[in-house]
Write an enzyme that holds these catalytic residues in place. Structure first.
Site, PDB file in Angstrom:
ATOM      1  N   THR A  71      -5.701   4.835 -27.303  1.00 14.47           N
ATOM      2  CA  THR A  71      -4.248   4.641 -26.727  1.00 14.47           C
ATOM      3  C   THR A  71      -3.687   3.236 -26.683  1.00 14.47           C
ATOM      4  OG1 THR A  71      -4.440   6.913 -25.603  1.00 14.47           O
ATOM      5  CG2 THR A  71      -2.287   5.428 -25.527  1.00 14.47           C
ATOM      6  N   ARG A  77       6.526  20.630 -22.019  1.00 16.56           N
ATOM      7  CA  ARG A  77       7.523  19.564 -22.771  1.00 16.56           C
ATOM      8  C   ARG A  77       8.624  20.112 -22.188  1.00 16.56           C
ATOM      9  NH1 ARG A  77       6.146  16.207 -26.831  1.00 16.56           N
ATOM     10  NH2 ARG A  77       3.766  16.276 -27.148  1.00 16.56           N
ATOM     11  N   LYS A 100     -10.782  15.281 -24.168  1.00 12.64           N
ATOM     12  CA  LYS A 100      -9.803  14.437 -23.794  1.00 12.64           C
ATOM     13  C   LYS A 100      -9.615  14.353 -22.198  1.00 12.64           C
ATOM     14  CE  LYS A 100      -6.393  13.252 -26.739  1.00 12.64           C
ATOM     15  NZ  LYS A 100      -5.036  13.699 -27.470  1.00 12.64           N
ATOM     16  N   ARG A 143      -8.569  10.854 -37.636  1.00 10.05           N
ATOM     17  CA  ARG A 143      -7.892  11.672 -36.700  1.00 10.05           C
ATOM     18  C   ARG A 143      -6.808  12.407 -37.243  1.00 10.05           C
ATOM     19  NH1 ARG A 143      -3.901  10.423 -32.586  1.00 10.05           N
ATOM     20  NH2 ARG A 143      -3.654  12.186 -31.142  1.00 10.05           N
TER      21      ARG A 143
END
Length: 474
Positions: free
Chosen positions: A273, A70, A215, A33
């Protein structure tokens, strides 16, 4: 140690030398990845080229940023204490704690009473009111708000576009560089997947060149999972942001449900994760991490993903070895999973034969299942039943073989397109015998069809010993 669960390793441009990649593959990595949030197309190309120098058969998964928010400070980090008031958005306020965000409509989309979770939930802010084009927030715990850190707003829909400009650039990159999958972040609905698909088509790609992994990282993605699966090629359960957007105690049940949904659609599912997060710094995992990996395997996940463990951790090879040991042990402990129907599969004959193949592998001492496929669909169908017998898949397109690198229990091989079914069977079995995967006395099952250029195309399933197959076909 043989394992059927696939392993994906994240690697960076600062750690992608030949010997490192080779070591990870030798220990059991099936796909790599690339996290584009921390790369540029130039550095990503360096990683892709490095992987392909080592292997042409491992898959490459490119992770796009998606619709994220963000912090923007434009200066020194902001130190906050519990109970402080912080202003978010709009223009800076003189002598008052303030920061902005990367999303210009943030103040408009976030209602009073919402919670802002910054930097993976390290700092919580409660929105008390909207005033003068800003959000007035109360700090829930002390910490440091830093620049370019993630902001999650659980339960709130943000009207962000599915693709950023950088994402679109990377979609073109994926097509040009022959990347096998795009793992798109923060997918909220089938429309997000369709937008990625359209961008792929405009870049010259199609469903046969680059697959789309959605995702699942927020409540919207969980709620719309079935519609998302109708349009994508697989799911990634990204439990980092998911455990922030949704109460963490709900994540295990969500993980089980999403894995089951993917099995029912014969599409790969990746559990990701913090699987071995402690091994970023330590040579051995915690007992809780071992249990977490085993649980995902017992649930039926196709693949497990390592992030920081291999991207920048101190013990990347040890992390892969650990994952292989835990996964292979859990596979042996797992009972036969309940039968399930496949949603949306249009070939009833091949579907029936795939079910029979898996049942036979549980009830007979079959050493190998051999599948012949042109598109990979039959291989994924057999994989969805999560048997314990290895499935050796023979196909004729390297791209199809690499796309199968994420499917449970599947070991793809590329061969020339045969002139007849007899040639296909003979070449497949001879190959496995030569490489030591089967012995002459072993019982093997073959699931195949006639080559597409033959007018009397058919599907068949046959069980026999290796020696008998070779004798009958000369």
């Amino acid at each position: 140690m043989r394992k059927n669960t696939k392993i994906i390793a994240t690697i960076s441009d600062s750690r992608c030398d030949f010997s490192f990649i080779k070591a990870l593959i030798e220990e059991g990595v099936d796909a790599f990845r690339l996290n584009t949030a921390h790369q540029t197309p130039e550095t990503s190309k360096r990683v892709v080229d490095a992987i392909r120098k080592v292997s042409s058969h491992v898959a490459i998964v490119l992770d796009t940023k998606g619709p994220e928010v963000r912090t923007r400070l434009g200066g020194a980090p902001l130190e906050v204490q519990e109970g402080d008031v912080v202003w978010v958005g709009g223009e800076p306020i003189e002598d008052a704690p303030w920061f902005s965000t990367s999303y210009e409509r943030f103040v408009e989309d976030v209602p009073e009473g919402a919670r802002l979770l910054i930097d993976d939930g390290e700092i919580g802010l409660l929105v008390e009111e909207r005033k003068a084009g800003r959000l007035v927030c109360r700090v829930e715990n002390e910490g440091m708000v830093k620049d370019r850190k993630s902001i999650n707003v659980p339960g709130v829909h943000l009207s962000l576009p599915a693709l950023t400009g950088k994402d679109r650039e990377y979609v073109r990159f994926a097509v040009e560089e022959g990347v096998d999958y795009i793992a798109h972040s923060f997918v909220r609905s089938r429309e997000d997947v369709e937008e990625v698909r359209e961008a792929l088509e405009r870049a010259g790609g199609d469903a046969g060149t680059v697959g789309i992994i959605a995702k699942i990282e927020n409540r919207e993605g969980v709620d719309h999972a079935e519609g998302i699966l109708d349009t994508c090629d697989g799911l990634m359960i990204a439990r980092g942001d998911l455990g922030i957007e949704i109460p963490a105690e709900e994540v295990p049940a969500i993980q089980k449900r999403l894995i089951r949904l993917c099995m029912e659609r014969a599409k790969p599912v990746i559990t990701a994760t913090q699987l071995l997060h402690s091994m970023i710094e330590n040579p051995r995992p915690t007992r809780a991490e071992v249990t977490d990996i085993a649980t995902a395997v017992l649930d039926g996940t196709d693949a497990l993903m390592l992030s920081g463990e291999t991207a920048y951790g101190k013990y990347p090879v040890e992390a892969v070895k650990t994952m292989v040991r835990v996964a292979s042990t859990a596979e042996k402990m797992r009972p036969e999973l309940p039968e399930h129907d496949i949603v949306g599969y249009t070939n009833p004959v091949r579907y029936f034969l795939s079910q029979v193949a898996m049942k036979a592998s549980y009830r007979l001492p079959i050493a190998a299942i051999i599948v012949h496929t042109y598109t990979g669909r039959t291989a994924r169908l057999v994989s969805s039943f999560r048997g314990k017998t290895p499935v050796y898949v023979f196909c004729h397109d390297p791209r199809v073989a690499r796309r199968l690198a994420l499917s449970y229990g599947v070991y793809p091989r590329v061969i020339e397109l045969p002139d007849s079914t007899d040639e296909l069977v003979k070449e497949s079995i001879s190959s496995l015998l030569t490489e030591g995967d089967v012995r002459p006395e072993d019982l093997v099952l073959i699931l195949a069809g006639s080559p597409p250029h033959q007018s009397n195309s058919s599907n068949f399933l046959e069980i026999n010993t290796v020696a008998t197959y070779l004798k009958e076909r000369g």
